[in-house]
Design a protein around this motif. Structure first.
Motif, mmCIF file in Angstrom:
data_model
loop_
_atom_site.group_PDB
_atom_site.id
_atom_site.type_symbol
_atom_site.label_atom_id
_atom_site.label_comp_id
_atom_site.label_asym_id
_atom_site.label_seq_id
_atom_site.Cartn_x
_atom_site.Cartn_y
_atom_site.Cartn_z
ATOM 1 N N THR A 204 0.972 -1.174 0.003
ATOM 2 C CA THR A 204 0.073 0.062 -0.044
ATOM 3 C C THR A 204 0.907 1.282 0.084
ATOM 4 O OG1 THR A 204 -1.836 -1.083 1.265
ATOM 5 C CG2 THR A 204 -1.808 1.321 1.160
ATOM 6 N N LYS A 205 1.799 1.324 0.910
ATOM 7 C CA LYS A 205 2.948 2.495 0.770
ATOM 8 C C LYS A 205 3.485 2.612 -0.454
ATOM 9 C CE LYS A 205 4.206 2.154 5.839
ATOM 10 N NZ LYS A 205 5.351 1.914 6.506
ATOM 11 N N GLN A 206 3.967 1.535 -1.191
ATOM 12 C CA GLN A 206 4.556 1.735 -2.498
ATOM 13 C C GLN A 206 3.734 1.954 -3.483
ATOM 14 O OE1 GLN A 206 6.591 -2.181 -3.323
ATOM 15 N NE2 GLN A 206 7.846 -1.982 -1.359
ATOM 16 N N GLY A 207 2.350 1.545 -3.543
ATOM 17 C CA GLY A 207 1.433 1.913 -4.400
ATOM 18 C C GLY A 207 1.147 3.367 -4.233
ATOM 19 N N TRP A 208 0.864 3.793 -3.200
ATOM 20 C CA TRP A 208 0.470 5.384 -3.031
ATOM 21 C C TRP A 208 1.850 6.170 -3.602
ATOM 22 C CZ3 TRP A 208 -3.384 8.660 -1.759
ATOM 23 C CH2 TRP A 208 -4.760 8.200 -1.552
ATOM 24 N N GLN A 209 2.884 5.761 -3.263
ATOM 25 C CA GLN A 209 4.065 6.664 -3.707
ATOM 26 C C GLN A 209 4.103 6.583 -5.260
ATOM 27 O OE1 GLN A 209 6.964 4.494 -1.163
ATOM 28 N NE2 GLN A 209 6.650 6.181 0.555
ATOM 29 N N ARG A 210 3.865 5.542 -5.636
ATOM 30 C CA ARG A 210 4.211 5.217 -7.199
ATOM 31 C C ARG A 210 3.023 5.797 -7.954
ATOM 32 N NH1 ARG A 210 5.398 -0.373 -10.685
ATOM 33 N NH2 ARG A 210 5.345 0.828 -12.502
ATOM 34 N N TYR A 211 1.789 5.375 -7.746
ATOM 35 C CA TYR A 211 0.608 5.435 -8.450
ATOM 36 C C TYR A 211 -0.035 6.878 -8.195
ATOM 37 C CZ TYR A 211 1.536 0.819 -10.044
ATOM 38 O OH TYR A 211 1.906 -0.436 -10.655
ATOM 39 N N TYR A 212 0.260 7.357 -7.173
ATOM 40 C CA TYR A 212 -0.366 8.822 -6.817
ATOM 41 C C TYR A 212 0.685 9.688 -6.708
ATOM 42 C CZ TYR A 212 -4.951 6.681 -5.171
ATOM 43 O OH TYR A 212 -5.962 6.263 -5.202
ATOM 44 N N PHE A 213 1.745 9.695 -5.648
ATOM 45 C CA PHE A 213 2.581 10.963 -5.439
ATOM 46 C C PHE A 213 3.438 11.198 -6.418
ATOM 47 C CE2 PHE A 213 2.379 9.644 -0.838
ATOM 48 C CZ PHE A 213 1.027 10.151 -0.576
ATOM 49 N N GLN A 214 4.212 10.096 -7.015
ATOM 50 C CA GLN A 214 5.206 10.298 -8.052
ATOM 51 C C GLN A 214 4.631 10.497 -9.377
ATOM 52 O OE1 GLN A 214 7.738 6.973 -8.248
ATOM 53 N NE2 GLN A 214 8.243 6.915 -6.174
ATOM 54 N N ALA A 215 3.468 9.597 -9.688
ATOM 55 C CA ALA A 215 2.631 10.202 -10.860
ATOM 56 C C ALA A 215 2.051 11.173 -10.900
ATOM 57 C CB ALA A 215 1.581 8.843 -11.019
ATOM 58 N N ILE A 216 1.703 12.072 -10.093
ATOM 59 C CA ILE A 216 1.225 13.081 -9.931
ATOM 60 C C ILE A 216 2.149 14.405 -10.266
ATOM 61 C CG2 ILE A 216 0.324 15.180 -8.517
ATOM 62 C CD1 ILE A 216 -1.512 12.974 -7.155
ATOM 63 N N LYS A 217 3.328 14.049 -9.473
ATOM 64 C CA LYS A 217 4.309 15.161 -10.083
ATOM 65 C C LYS A 217 4.871 14.954 -11.325
ATOM 66 C CE LYS A 217 6.197 14.911 -5.093
ATOM 67 N NZ LYS A 217 7.389 14.761 -4.333
ATOM 68 N N GLN A 218 5.030 13.642 -11.797
ATOM 69 C CA GLN A 218 5.714 13.588 -13.186
ATOM 70 C C GLN A 218 4.425 14.160 -14.222
ATOM 71 O OE1 GLN A 218 6.371 9.420 -13.516
ATOM 72 N NE2 GLN A 218 7.991 9.529 -12.171
ATOM 73 N N PHE B 60 2.058 16.508 -13.543
ATOM 74 C CA PHE B 60 1.695 17.848 -13.969
ATOM 75 C C PHE B 60 2.801 18.575 -13.496
ATOM 76 C CE2 PHE B 60 -2.194 15.443 -12.298
ATOM 77 C CZ PHE B 60 -2.973 15.895 -13.533
ATOM 78 N N GLY B 61 4.064 18.135 -13.274
ATOM 79 C CA GLY B 61 5.159 18.981 -12.940
ATOM 80 C C GLY B 61 5.369 19.487 -11.617
ATOM 81 N N TYR B 62 4.619 18.785 -10.514
ATOM 82 C CA TYR B 62 4.553 19.291 -9.223
ATOM 83 C C TYR B 62 5.923 18.668 -8.426
ATOM 84 C CZ TYR B 62 -0.191 20.477 -10.285
ATOM 85 O OH TYR B 62 -1.183 21.169 -10.629
ATOM 86 N N GLY B 63 6.945 18.050 -9.149
ATOM 87 C CA GLY B 63 8.110 17.374 -8.478
ATOM 88 C C GLY B 63 8.687 18.717 -7.374
ATOM 89 N N ALA B 64 9.009 17.904 -6.313
ATOM 90 C CA ALA B 64 9.907 18.440 -5.038
ATOM 91 C C ALA B 64 10.341 17.634 -4.264
ATOM 92 C CB ALA B 64 8.675 19.158 -4.230
ATOM 93 N N ARG B 65 11.096 17.978 -3.395
ATOM 94 C CA ARG B 65 11.924 17.017 -2.560
ATOM 95 C C ARG B 65 10.975 16.087 -1.845
ATOM 96 N NH1 ARG B 65 11.626 21.781 0.337
ATOM 97 N NH2 ARG B 65 10.443 21.429 2.425
ATOM 98 N N LEU B 66 11.688 14.920 -1.638
ATOM 99 C CA LEU B 66 10.625 13.790 -1.005
ATOM 100 C C LEU B 66 11.124 13.784 0.521
ATOM 101 C CD1 LEU B 66 11.394 10.870 -3.576
ATOM 102 C CD2 LEU B 66 9.511 12.533 -3.357
ATOM 103 N N TYR B 67 10.306 13.430 1.282
ATOM 104 C CA TYR B 67 10.605 13.223 2.894
ATOM 105 C C TYR B 67 11.191 11.730 3.197
ATOM 106 C CZ TYR B 67 8.399 17.812 4.407
ATOM 107 O OH TYR B 67 8.363 19.074 4.551
#
Length: 337
Positions: free
Chosen positions: A314-328, A330-337
């Protein structure tokens, strides 16, 4: 004949208002073959794994051969299922090189535990050797075993609804029985005599949180999660989404399902959320909190009720299919915690 309510308590068969299969005494059978075929295809097509070498996923299910049925006798459910499955997996390295292979599962049946399941993963003969084969033989096989275990769980919960009829006091008393003496480790309890039917299942769960920072405003990031066109853009798949309280959503070709339970514009989204491979009707609660950090937005995601064995996926799925996908997307890339 005695009137309703005047029956002799010594009678073996309890009275029912509709006089149908009184006290669940008679043998009834339900064919689960067609339903099982569709469910197995859906679960296998949701299998995806990755590591530092690349990623692999099941891209086609070519053979679902077998049968399944459920029998009810004296309030006991007896399950029969036997399947021979074949599927195709596709791998892609970090460099973009693609490979294909096959998966064979010849002995999915009520006679075998999930741990005894034979899962043969091979690379097509015309393909050069690749470390991705090992990935599919290890993590991939484990995911396939989990998916097929979920099928057994769905068969014993989702498909059995209505087979155990309520008695005169309105309570059903289902009892699951294996067709063989061997106990299936994937069996999920369908409830006790004091539990109303169709209440779901009890499984060990966990809670955790994730944080990400996005180079955009809270209002814009909030809209990304609720706008159907934007959701389809970052998931790269059809989506069905009703962006209102009580509205339901279906993402990633039906692999993710849920319902919005609280919406505070530009600040908070709370939802019931699940993978379709989780036990039937089990949902986690996911809360997204949007905080303005000058030119950035900090997103805190809180997860409660996630099945323990699904925590990492679930953690990996959200990081990949939500967070990273959104950044890539729409260009919202920023530093990761």
């Amino acid at each position: 004949m005695a009137k309703w309510g005047e029956g002799d308590p010594r009678w073996i068969v309890e009275e029912r208002a509709d006089a149908t299969n009184v006290n669940n005494w008679h043998w009834t059978e339900r064919d689960a073959t067609s339903w099982s075929s569709d469910k197995l295809k859906s679960l296998l097509m949701g299998v995806r794994v990755e590591n530092e070498e690349g990623e692999c996923e099941v891209t086609a299910v070519s053979k679902v051969e077998g049968e399944a049925s459920i029998n009810n006798r004296k309030g006991k459910l007896i399950f029969f299922y036997e399947w021979n499955l074949k599927a195709t997996w596709t791998g892609k390295t970090k460099a973009g090189i693609k490979y294909t292979g096959s998966i064979d599962v010849p002995n999915l049946s009520d006679e075998n535990d999930m741990d005894d399941l034979d899962i043969a993963v091979t690379l097509n003969k015309d393909e050069p050797e690749t470390p991705l084969t090992a990935l599919m033989k290890t993590k991939g096989a484990d995911k396939i075993r989990e998916a097929l275990g979920s099928y057994v769980g769905f068969l014993k919960t989702e498909f059995t609804q209505g087979m155990i009829l309520p008695t005169a006091n309105g309570v059903s008393n289902p009892q699951c029985s294996q067709s063989k003496t061997k106990v299936d480790k994937t069996q999920i309890s369908s409830g006790s005599a004091a539990t109303p039917p169709n209440t779901g299942v009890r499984i060990p769960t966990c809670k955790f949180s994730l944080r990400e920072t996005f180079l955009t405003s809270p209002a814009e990031l909030y809209r990304v999660f609720l706008n159907q066109e934007m959701v389809q853009a970052f998931t790269h798949a059809p989506a069905s989404l009703d962006a209102g309280k009580g509205g339901r959503f279906r993402l990633l070709d039906g692999n993710v399902l849920g319902e919005f339970i609280e919406l505070v514009p530009d600040q908070k989204i709370a939802m019931k959320w699940r993978y379709n491979t989780w036990p039937s009707e089990h949902y986690a609660t996911v809360t997204l909190i949007f905080s303005d950090r000058s030119n950035e937005t900090e997103l805190k995601a809180e997860y409660r009720g996630v099945p323990e064995r699904e925590e990492e996926s679930t953690k990996q799925g959200w990081q990949r299919y939500y967070f990273q996908a959104i950044k890539q997307t729409f260009g919202y890339g920023a530093r990761l915690y």
